[in-house]
Design a protein around this motif. Structure first.
Motif, PDB file in Angstrom:
ATOM      1  N   GLY A 145       0.792  -1.229   0.000  1.00 52.29           N
ATOM      2  CA  GLY A 145       0.000   0.000   0.000  1.00 52.29           C
ATOM      3  C   GLY A 145       0.817   1.268   0.000  1.00 52.29           C
ATOM      4  N   ARG A 164       6.919  -0.790   6.254  1.00 50.59           N
ATOM      5  CA  ARG A 164       6.341  -1.336   5.026  1.00 50.59           C
ATOM      6  C   ARG A 164       7.331  -1.268   3.866  1.00 50.59           C
ATOM      7  NH1 ARG A 164       0.706   1.327   4.061  1.00 50.59           N
ATOM      8  NH2 ARG A 164       1.025   2.749   5.797  1.00 50.59           N
ATOM      9  N   THR A 190      -3.134   0.235  11.495  1.00 48.49           N
ATOM     10  CA  THR A 190      -3.302  -0.028  10.051  1.00 48.49           C
ATOM     11  C   THR A 190      -2.119  -0.804   9.503  1.00 48.49           C
ATOM     12  OG1 THR A 190      -4.356   2.130   9.926  1.00 48.49           O
ATOM     13  CG2 THR A 190      -3.847   1.051   7.840  1.00 48.49           C
ATOM     14  N   THR A 191      -0.926  -0.328   9.835  1.00 54.00           N
ATOM     15  CA  THR A 191       0.274  -0.998   9.350  1.00 54.00           C
ATOM     16  C   THR A 191       0.340  -2.432   9.851  1.00 54.00           C
ATOM     17  OG1 THR A 191       1.479   1.095   9.325  1.00 54.00           O
ATOM     18  CG2 THR A 191       2.793  -0.909   9.264  1.00 54.00           C
ATOM     19  N   ILE A 194      -1.919  -4.502   7.780  1.00 52.09           N
ATOM     20  CA  ILE A 194      -1.367  -4.724   6.443  1.00 52.09           C
ATOM     21  C   ILE A 194      -0.285  -5.787   6.488  1.00 52.09           C
ATOM     22  CG2 ILE A 194       0.036  -3.672   4.605  1.00 52.09           C
ATOM     23  CD1 ILE A 194      -1.393  -1.067   5.091  1.00 52.09           C
ATOM     24  N   ASP A 197      -1.707  -9.360   7.171  1.00 55.85           N
ATOM     25  CA  ASP A 197      -2.427  -9.856   5.987  1.00 55.85           C
ATOM     26  C   ASP A 197      -1.448 -10.325   4.919  1.00 55.85           C
ATOM     27  OD1 ASP A 197      -5.230  -7.499   6.047  1.00 55.85           O
ATOM     28  OD2 ASP A 197      -4.904  -9.450   7.022  1.00 55.85           O
TER      29      ASP A 197
END
Lengths: 269, 372
Positions: A145, A164, A190-191, A194, A197
């Protein structure tokens, strides 16, 4: 694949493969620093295709274990086989995501540049990355992302974004084994989502993922296999079997004897 | 015209080469956090120069520079051994190697000078640099060293980049990181050798650091930083050398270093995006903007609470709410047409009212804040 022209690392494959069915096979590994052992008599067998956590208190040797498996540290004793081979001949199949703090984020470079570094191993010496490498790097950034950040200066990134970028750098290698050192420490929710997942997707595609994890609370939610470590192996195996009060107390409850008393056996081994 | 003088041409050319090499090669030392490596290697060069003189018997530049390079190599090796086999930290290692080598160098230098009857070779000029000492033949030697070093950097740029940025990751890719780091250290030794004649041993460290630091303030990519460091280094070298040629009695080294450091300090202060002055201005500008936005929303909320679209806010209330004097900010809003001064109970002080545009602006700010 044996080293082709331009590839780094050992070019010749050894004829004998050792424990080819295991993602990581470690035997009698001992690492000492100055006078004390940091890792002692480590026997570790990680099956392929697991999403594995390595947990233990501070100073347990978790980062050292990762580095020893990657061949970055010379052990005092023992040996390591990765994907059935010595690390030198499978470097292009192993992706490493270090802790964020190991790097100076003020270095003059962009996000996409950092991700392309993941491909340097495939380029070998002198050769520069081309359009195809750039395309693959952008694809890796998209997976985490961060594709809009490609030309951003790395000093402008938040902690989660830095993590990320490191993840994308490992993903672009399209490795079979990924080793991550505390990837979710100090990142926003959020990170974290991510990352987990993405790791699940990797495992679904048949990769093996080894994560030094900082948070005991989330181990049962995220991982299916684990190693509890405190200088020596306390327990290893499927999370359901190993994540017990007894094992955790043995690891986190104070001094750990290097040689266990006769008659007692840590559960799960 | 100064540049038509043959000697001055030599000096300017030598200075340009010096600036380019120390800018580019020094950049790696700076990015590695080893800025004082230049200091250590340049001080370590002194015994090498003296030994080269003793062995060659005369001031034969290639011998002197070879000696300097060999001493640099020995110092690098010693630093590597101390790093791996002792508990000393980097700064202690750099400091001790520097001191020991320099002490040996001074002993050798004074011994050479004390030799009655032999030509001294003017070796003490290597302490602070001497522009006039450069011969055209020297330029060829220095020039080829420069070209070779720059070619090396250009070919292996990505290897250098990844080794400096993340040496552990570079090792996992299979690169021989210790070897590459040793090469980077030797490149600094090469830069020192190139600059020794002009700038001298004592001040060479500044030439390793200043152009790279200056360049870093203006650009954000390694390739651009190397180019700009080369330019800044060359500018410093040439202007310093020309100034010291034009004026009798000025040592070249200090003048070049003053220019280089001046450029670096200017960059640190005024570069957009990183400069100290820029950052302060930016912070001041954004806190000013914050104040005017707060005033607008406060006035809007007051008028809403009083259910009066023509509500005239007394300045004193705004001062109390903001905790500081608002006259300046109010005048700014007025000149932007967002509020207007109204006469309402003049004995109580100034009153201000939102205009139609001001009302819209205030509503917009509130919407933005609500979205955050």
């Amino acid at each position: 694949m044996a080293g082709g022209s331009g590839r780094l690392g050992k070019g010749v494959e050894p004829a004998v493969r050792h424990e080819p069915d295991l993602a990581v096979h470690v035997e009698d590994l001992t690492v000492s620093y100055h006078s004390a052992p940091v890792l002692w008599d480590i026997d570790l067998d990680v099956p392929p295709g697991v999403l594995a956590a390595i947990v233990g208190p501070n100073g347990a040797g978790k980062s050292t274990l990762i580095k020893a498996i990657l061949g970055l540290i010379r052990p005092a004793a023992g040996h390591v086989y990765v994907l059935g081979r010595r690390i030198g001949s499978v470097r292009n199949r192993v992706g490493y995501v270090p802790q964020r703090s190991t790097v100076d984020w003020d270095f003059p470079t962009t996000v996409i540049d950092v991700v392309m570094m993941g491909l340097y191993g495939q380029l070998g010496w002198i050769r520069r990355p081309g359009r195809e490498h750039r395309r693959r790097s952008l694809a890796a950034l998209a997976q985490v992302g961060m594709e809009d950040f490609a030309t951003r200066q790395i000093s402008q990134l938040s902690g989660g974004q830095q993590q990320r970028v490191f993840l994308a750098r490992a993903l672009v290698q399209d490795a079979d084994l990924y080793m991550l050192d505390e990837p979710m420490a100090g990142v926003d929710a959020t990170t974290e989502r991510i990352i987990i997942d993405l790791l699940r997707q990797l495992v679904a595609r048949g990769k093996t993922v080894l994560v030094v994890h900082h948070d005991l609370q989330t181990v049962t939610d995220y991982f299916d296999w684990m190693l509890i470590l405190n200088v020596r192996v306390i327990a290893q195996g499927p999370v359901g079997e190993v994540y017990t009060g007894e094992n955790l107390k043995a690891a986190y409850g104070g001094r750990v004897a290097l040689l266990r008393d006769a008659g007692t056996k840590p559960a799960g081994k | 015209m100064l540049l038509s003088d043959f000697t001055v041409q030599n000096v300017a050319a030598g200075a340009a080469l010096l600036g380019v090499t120390s800018g580019v090669l020094g950049a790696f030392a700076v990015l590695r956090g080893q800025s004082l490596l230049g200091d250590t290697l340049s001080h370590a060069a002194l015994p090498g120069i003296c030994l080269g003189f003793i062995i060659a018997g005369s001031r034969h530049l290639p011998s002197l520079l070879l000696g300097a390079l060999a001493a640099g190599l020995a110092a690098t090796l010693l630093m590597f051994l101390l790093d791996h086999y002792s508990r000393l930290k980097t700064d202690a290692i750099l400091g001790s190697v520097l001191s020991v080598f320099f002490a040996v160098g001074v002993v050798l230098l004074t011994w050479i000078q004390g030799q009655a009857g032999t030509a001294h070779g003017g070796l003490e000029s290597f302490l602070f640099g001497q522009a006039a000492a450069i011969l055209r033949g020297d330029l060829l030697l220095i020039g080829s060293i420069t070209v070779a070093a720059l070619a090396l950097v250009s070919l292996f740029l990505k290897e250098l980049k990844v080794t400096v940025f993340d040496p552990v990751f570079a090792a996992t890719l299979g690169y021989p990181v210790a070897l590459i780091q040793a090469v980077m250290t030797m490149l600094v030794a090469v830069a020192v050798v190139v600059g020794l004649q002009l700038v001298g041993v004592v001040l060479m460290a500044a030439m390793i650091i200043a152009p790279a630091v200056g360049a870093r303030q203006w650009v954000n990519r390694l390739e651009h930083m190397l180019l700009l460091a080369a330019v800044l280094g060359a500018v410093a070298g040439v202007s310093g050398a020309l100034v010291s040629s034009a004026q009798r009695g000025l040592s070249t080294g200090p003048v070049v270093v003053l220019v280089a450091c001046g450029i670096a300090f200017f960059s640190i202060l005024f570069a957009p995006g990183r400069g100290v002055v820029w950052e302060r201005q930016n912070r001041w500008r954004s806190s000013r903007r914050l104040r005017t936005r707060q005033l607008l929303t406060t006035m809007l909320r007051l008028s809403q609470e009083h259910s009066d679209s023509d509500y005239a806010t007394e300045e004193g209330m705004l001062n109390a709410y903001m905790g500081l004097g608002t006259r300046r900010a109010l005048r700014r809003l007025e000149s932007d047409g967002l509020i207007k001064h109204v006469v309402h109970m003049p004995e109580e002080g100034s009153h201000w009212m939102l205009t139609g545009a001001g009302r819209e602006a205030a509503e917009r700010v509130l919407r933005e804040l609500g979205r955050q």
